[in-house]
Design an enzyme around this catalytic site. Structure first.
Site, PDB file in Angstrom:
ATOM      1  N   ASP A  38       0.728  -8.216  -0.962  1.00  0.00           N
ATOM      2  CA  ASP A  38       0.707  -6.864  -1.511  1.00  0.00           C
ATOM      3  C   ASP A  38      -0.702  -6.259  -1.460  1.00  0.00           C
ATOM      4  O   ASP A  38      -1.694  -6.983  -1.497  1.00  0.00           O
ATOM      5  CB  ASP A  38       1.212  -6.934  -2.960  1.00  0.00           C
ATOM      6  CG  ASP A  38       1.738  -5.597  -3.452  1.00  0.00           C
ATOM      7  OD1 ASP A  38       1.825  -4.633  -2.655  1.00  0.00           O
ATOM      8  OD2 ASP A  38       2.051  -5.519  -4.651  1.00  0.00           O
ATOM      9  N   ASN A  40      -1.820  -3.660   0.826  1.00  0.00           N
ATOM     10  CA  ASN A  40      -2.302  -3.124   2.111  1.00  0.00           C
ATOM     11  C   ASN A  40      -2.495  -1.606   2.059  1.00  0.00           C
ATOM     12  O   ASN A  40      -3.497  -1.081   2.540  1.00  0.00           O
ATOM     13  CB  ASN A  40      -1.325  -3.505   3.227  1.00  0.00           C
ATOM     14  CG  ASN A  40      -1.129  -5.003   3.298  1.00  0.00           C
ATOM     15  OD1 ASN A  40      -2.009  -5.735   3.714  1.00  0.00           O
ATOM     16  ND2 ASN A  40       0.024  -5.479   2.824  1.00  0.00           N
ATOM     17  N   GLY A  41      -1.526  -0.913   1.453  1.00  0.00           N
ATOM     18  CA  GLY A  41      -1.610   0.540   1.317  1.00  0.00           C
ATOM     19  C   GLY A  41      -2.792   0.954   0.444  1.00  0.00           C
ATOM     20  O   GLY A  41      -3.533   1.886   0.771  1.00  0.00           O
ATOM     21  N   HIS A  55      -1.969  -1.982   7.048  1.00  0.00           N
ATOM     22  CA  HIS A  55      -1.006  -2.949   7.579  1.00  0.00           C
ATOM     23  C   HIS A  55      -1.612  -3.733   8.746  1.00  0.00           C
ATOM     24  O   HIS A  55      -1.398  -4.933   8.891  1.00  0.00           O
ATOM     25  CB  HIS A  55       0.274  -2.237   8.043  1.00  0.00           C
ATOM     26  CG  HIS A  55       1.014  -1.573   6.925  1.00  0.00           C
ATOM     27  ND1 HIS A  55       1.208  -2.178   5.711  1.00  0.00           N
ATOM     28  CD2 HIS A  55       1.603  -0.353   6.832  1.00  0.00           C
ATOM     29  CE1 HIS A  55       1.886  -1.358   4.915  1.00  0.00           C
ATOM     30  NE2 HIS A  55       2.130  -0.251   5.567  1.00  0.00           N
ATOM     31  N   SER A  83      10.761  -6.022   3.265  1.00  0.00           N
ATOM     32  CA  SER A  83      11.901  -6.214   2.365  1.00  0.00           C
ATOM     33  C   SER A  83      13.054  -5.284   2.745  1.00  0.00           C
ATOM     34  O   SER A  83      12.850  -4.290   3.458  1.00  0.00           O
ATOM     35  CB  SER A  83      11.484  -5.962   0.917  1.00  0.00           C
ATOM     36  OG  SER A  83      11.510  -4.573   0.636  1.00  0.00           O
ATOM     37  N   THR A  84      14.232  -5.596   2.243  1.00  0.00           N
ATOM     38  CA  THR A  84      15.402  -4.737   2.500  1.00  0.00           C
ATOM     39  C   THR A  84      15.191  -3.354   1.876  1.00  0.00           C
ATOM     40  O   THR A  84      15.883  -2.411   2.235  1.00  0.00           O
ATOM     41  CB  THR A  84      16.689  -5.373   1.929  1.00  0.00           C
ATOM     42  OG1 THR A  84      16.455  -5.768   0.565  1.00  0.00           O
ATOM     43  CG2 THR A  84      17.107  -6.597   2.724  1.00  0.00           C
ATOM     44  N   TRP A  87      12.886   0.039   3.974  1.00  0.00           N
ATOM     45  CA  TRP A  87      13.400   1.065   4.893  1.00  0.00           C
ATOM     46  C   TRP A  87      13.225   2.473   4.340  1.00  0.00           C
ATOM     47  O   TRP A  87      13.277   3.460   5.088  1.00  0.00           O
ATOM     48  CB  TRP A  87      14.888   0.832   5.194  1.00  0.00           C
ATOM     49  CG  TRP A  87      15.177  -0.444   5.911  1.00  0.00           C
ATOM     50  CD1 TRP A  87      15.773  -1.554   5.388  1.00  0.00           C
ATOM     51  CD2 TRP A  87      14.909  -0.757   7.290  1.00  0.00           C
ATOM     52  NE1 TRP A  87      15.881  -2.536   6.345  1.00  0.00           N
ATOM     53  CE2 TRP A  87      15.361  -2.068   7.528  1.00  0.00           C
ATOM     54  CE3 TRP A  87      14.322  -0.046   8.353  1.00  0.00           C
ATOM     55  CZ2 TRP A  87      15.249  -2.699   8.773  1.00  0.00           C
ATOM     56  CZ3 TRP A  87      14.214  -0.663   9.592  1.00  0.00           C
ATOM     57  CH2 TRP A  87      14.674  -1.987   9.781  1.00  0.00           C
ATOM     58  N   ARG A  89      10.577   3.748   3.196  1.00  0.00           N
ATOM     59  CA  ARG A  89       9.243   4.273   3.473  1.00  0.00           C
ATOM     60  C   ARG A  89       9.303   5.327   4.579  1.00  0.00           C
ATOM     61  O   ARG A  89      10.272   5.395   5.316  1.00  0.00           O
ATOM     62  CB  ARG A  89       8.314   3.129   3.902  1.00  0.00           C
ATOM     63  CG  ARG A  89       8.036   2.176   2.754  1.00  0.00           C
ATOM     64  CD  ARG A  89       7.081   1.115   3.184  1.00  0.00           C
ATOM     65  NE  ARG A  89       6.740   0.229   2.085  1.00  0.00           N
ATOM     66  CZ  ARG A  89       5.886  -0.779   2.168  1.00  0.00           C
ATOM     67  NH1 ARG A  89       5.273  -1.038   3.326  1.00  0.00           N
ATOM     68  NH2 ARG A  89       5.634  -1.522   1.133  1.00  0.00           N
ATOM     69  N   LEU A 149       2.779 -26.878  11.009  1.00  0.00           N
ATOM     70  CA  LEU A 149       3.177 -25.866  10.027  1.00  0.00           C
ATOM     71  C   LEU A 149       4.390 -25.062  10.522  1.00  0.00           C
ATOM     72  O   LEU A 149       4.448 -24.673  11.686  1.00  0.00           O
ATOM     73  CB  LEU A 149       2.000 -24.902   9.796  1.00  0.00           C
ATOM     74  CG  LEU A 149       2.265 -23.640   8.963  1.00  0.00           C
ATOM     75  CD1 LEU A 149       2.465 -23.979   7.487  1.00  0.00           C
ATOM     76  CD2 LEU A 149       1.109 -22.647   9.114  1.00  0.00           C
ATOM     77  N   ARG A 212       5.086  -9.391 -10.385  1.00  0.00           N
ATOM     78  CA  ARG A 212       6.554  -9.338 -10.326  1.00  0.00           C
ATOM     79  C   ARG A 212       7.028 -10.113  -9.105  1.00  0.00           C
ATOM     80  O   ARG A 212       6.282 -10.287  -8.143  1.00  0.00           O
ATOM     81  CB  ARG A 212       7.032  -7.876 -10.175  1.00  0.00           C
ATOM     82  CG  ARG A 212       6.660  -6.955 -11.290  1.00  0.00           C
ATOM     83  CD  ARG A 212       7.317  -5.605 -11.081  1.00  0.00           C
ATOM     84  NE  ARG A 212       6.882  -4.960  -9.832  1.00  0.00           N
ATOM     85  CZ  ARG A 212       5.762  -4.274  -9.674  1.00  0.00           C
ATOM     86  NH1 ARG A 212       4.938  -4.138 -10.699  1.00  0.00           N
ATOM     87  NH2 ARG A 212       5.452  -3.721  -8.523  1.00  0.00           N
ATOM     88  N   SER A 214       9.824  -9.084  -7.342  1.00  0.00           N
ATOM     89  CA  SER A 214      10.298  -8.050  -6.413  1.00  0.00           C
ATOM     90  C   SER A 214      11.330  -8.546  -5.405  1.00  0.00           C
ATOM     91  O   SER A 214      11.244  -8.252  -4.209  1.00  0.00           O
ATOM     92  CB  SER A 214       9.117  -7.404  -5.681  1.00  0.00           C
ATOM     93  OG  SER A 214       8.260  -6.778  -6.608  1.00  0.00           O
TER      94      SER A 214
HETATM   95  C1  V0D Z   1       2.508  -5.571   7.274  1.00  0.00           C
HETATM   96  C2  V0D Z   1       0.895  -7.511   5.625  1.00  0.00           C
HETATM   97  C3  V0D Z   1       2.842 -10.085  10.821  1.00  0.00           C
HETATM   98  C4  V0D Z   1       2.236  -7.046   5.166  1.00  0.00           C
HETATM   99  C5  V0D Z   1       0.923  -8.269   6.933  1.00  0.00           C
HETATM  100  C6  V0D Z   1       7.910  -6.184  10.501  1.00  0.00           C
HETATM  101  C7  V0D Z   1       2.867  -5.842   5.847  1.00  0.00           C
HETATM  102  C8  V0D Z   1       1.111  -7.369   8.125  1.00  0.00           C
HETATM  103  C9  V0D Z   1       4.181  -9.893  11.103  1.00  0.00           C
HETATM  104  C10 V0D Z   1       5.033 -10.730  11.945  1.00  0.00           C
HETATM  105  C11 V0D Z   1       3.500  -7.229   8.876  1.00  0.00           C
HETATM  106  C12 V0D Z   1       6.400 -10.787  11.741  1.00  0.00           C
HETATM  107  C13 V0D Z   1       7.208 -11.615  12.536  1.00  0.00           C
HETATM  108  C14 V0D Z   1       6.631 -12.385  13.517  1.00  0.00           C
HETATM  109  C15 V0D Z   1       5.278 -12.325  13.733  1.00  0.00           C
HETATM  110  C16 V0D Z   1       4.483 -11.509  12.954  1.00  0.00           C
HETATM  111  C17 V0D Z   1       4.545  -8.744  10.363  1.00  0.00           C
HETATM  112  C18 V0D Z   1       5.803  -7.032   9.487  1.00  0.00           C
HETATM  113  C19 V0D Z   1       4.722  -6.568   8.790  1.00  0.00           C
HETATM  114  C20 V0D Z   1       7.097  -6.315   9.321  1.00  0.00           C
HETATM  115  F1  V0D Z   1       7.404 -13.196  14.279  1.00  0.00           F
HETATM  116  N1  V0D Z   1       2.413  -9.144   9.980  1.00  0.00           N
HETATM  117  N2  V0D Z   1       3.430  -8.325   9.699  1.00  0.00           N
HETATM  118  N3  V0D Z   1       5.731  -8.116  10.283  1.00  0.00           N
HETATM  119  N4  V0D Z   1       2.406  -6.740   8.153  1.00  0.00           N
END
Ligand code: V0D
Length: 258
Positions: A38, A40-41, A55, A83-84, A87, A89, A149, A212, A214
């Site tokens: 949490d 990033n924004g 992000h 999260s579900t 969407w 946003r 991992l 939380r 969430s």
């Molecule tokens: C944005 C902070 C890596 C949270 C991290 C689709 C929000 C960066 C992935 C990622 C997001 C997902 C699958 C995968 C490889 C990488 C990612 C999303 C958002 C939402 F196989 N960062 N990341 N996916 N953020």
């Protein structure tokens, strides 16, 4: 008084921001760490930058933390990426987020292979855009034989929806006389969750000061230690991860290896 001069020797003092003296017990690292990434924004807003920049920086943090978790010998790292509920946003922001898996993998897959990391997902990935799903499925396929991992991305994931989907599967089997009421218990219920092959997290971390759950891993975290860190996710580093593990270890002392 010799100790007063111990650190005067400049050659001993190459400290950098990621070095630390937390002294975590390498024999008592949680097998599964889950993180709500949490802030990033808020990180972007503080810098008068667009949310998508937050992000993007958050994605760089995912690489850094994956690397460190792998080095520490963590077996499962589960990250709440989408999260579900996300969407709702703005479309532009959702479209950008959906490009991140492809971006992440095109820049980081070689290192994932080198570090023997296996990529997995939990969540309703069929609802993701084709290009996103394709990138993710390709990463899962390419890393499926890695034994280090397991990096689990929660994508279009919601804990309540996960449980409802499990109940629907079981009801369906019941209707067809393929399960009896006695077959349904806490252990067998697990088999219908996205996490069926993943142990429950011992440690759940949420960044940016919110305290939380969430809708993240609500079934799986019933016995997890919760650690809240005020750091915004793009600023979260190796030190913060070790501090959270340290907090976990202080709550979870091991006496004589028992
Ligand atoms: C944005 C902070 C890596 C949270 C991290 C689709 C929000 C960066 C992935 C990622 C997001 C997902 C699958 C995968 C490889 C990488 C990612 C999303 C958002 C939402 F196989 N960062 N990341 N996916 N953020």
């Amino acid at each position: 008084m010799r100790h007063l001069f111990r650190f005067k020797n400049k050659t001993r003092n190459h400290s950098n921001i990621t070095s630390n003296d937390l002294n975590i017990d390498k024999q008592n690292i949680p097998e599964h760490i889950a993180i709500i990434m949490d802030g990033n924004g808020r990180w972007a807003k503080q810098r008068k930058m667009p949310r998508i920049k937050g992000h993007y920086e958050g994605m760089q943090t995912v690489k850094k933390i994956t690397r460190h978790a792998s080095d520490l010998g963590v077996k499962y790292l589960t990250l709440y990426a989408f999260s579900t509920e996300n969407w709702t946003r703005p479309t532009e922001e959702v479209n950008y987020l959906m490009k991140l898996p492809g971006d992440f993998l095109s820049t980081f897959l070689p290192e994932l292979m080198e570090k023997n990391v296996r990529v997995e997902t939990i969540g309703f990935i069929d609802a993701l855009p084709e290009h996103t799903r394709k990138a993710v499925l390709e990463a899962i396929e390419k890393t499926k034989n890695n034994t280090g991992l397991t990096l689990v991305f929660a994508l279009n994931y919601g804990g309540k929806k996960e449980i409802v989907a499990a109940v629907q599967m079981i009801a369906d089997l019941y209707k067809e006389n393929k399960v009896t009421l006695d077959d349904i218990n806490e252990t067998t219920f697990n088999d219908y969750l996205f996490t069926k092959n993943i142990p429950d997290p011992e440690l759940l971390i949420r960044t940016s000061g919110e305290q939380r759950l969430s809708n993240f891993l609500i079934w799986q975290s019933s016995y997890s230690e919760f650690v809240f860190d005020d750091t915004l996710w793009p600023d979260f580093n190796e030190n913060n991860l070790e501090q959270a593990i340290k907090t976990y270890q202080e709550r979870h002392r091991r006496f004589g290896g028992l």
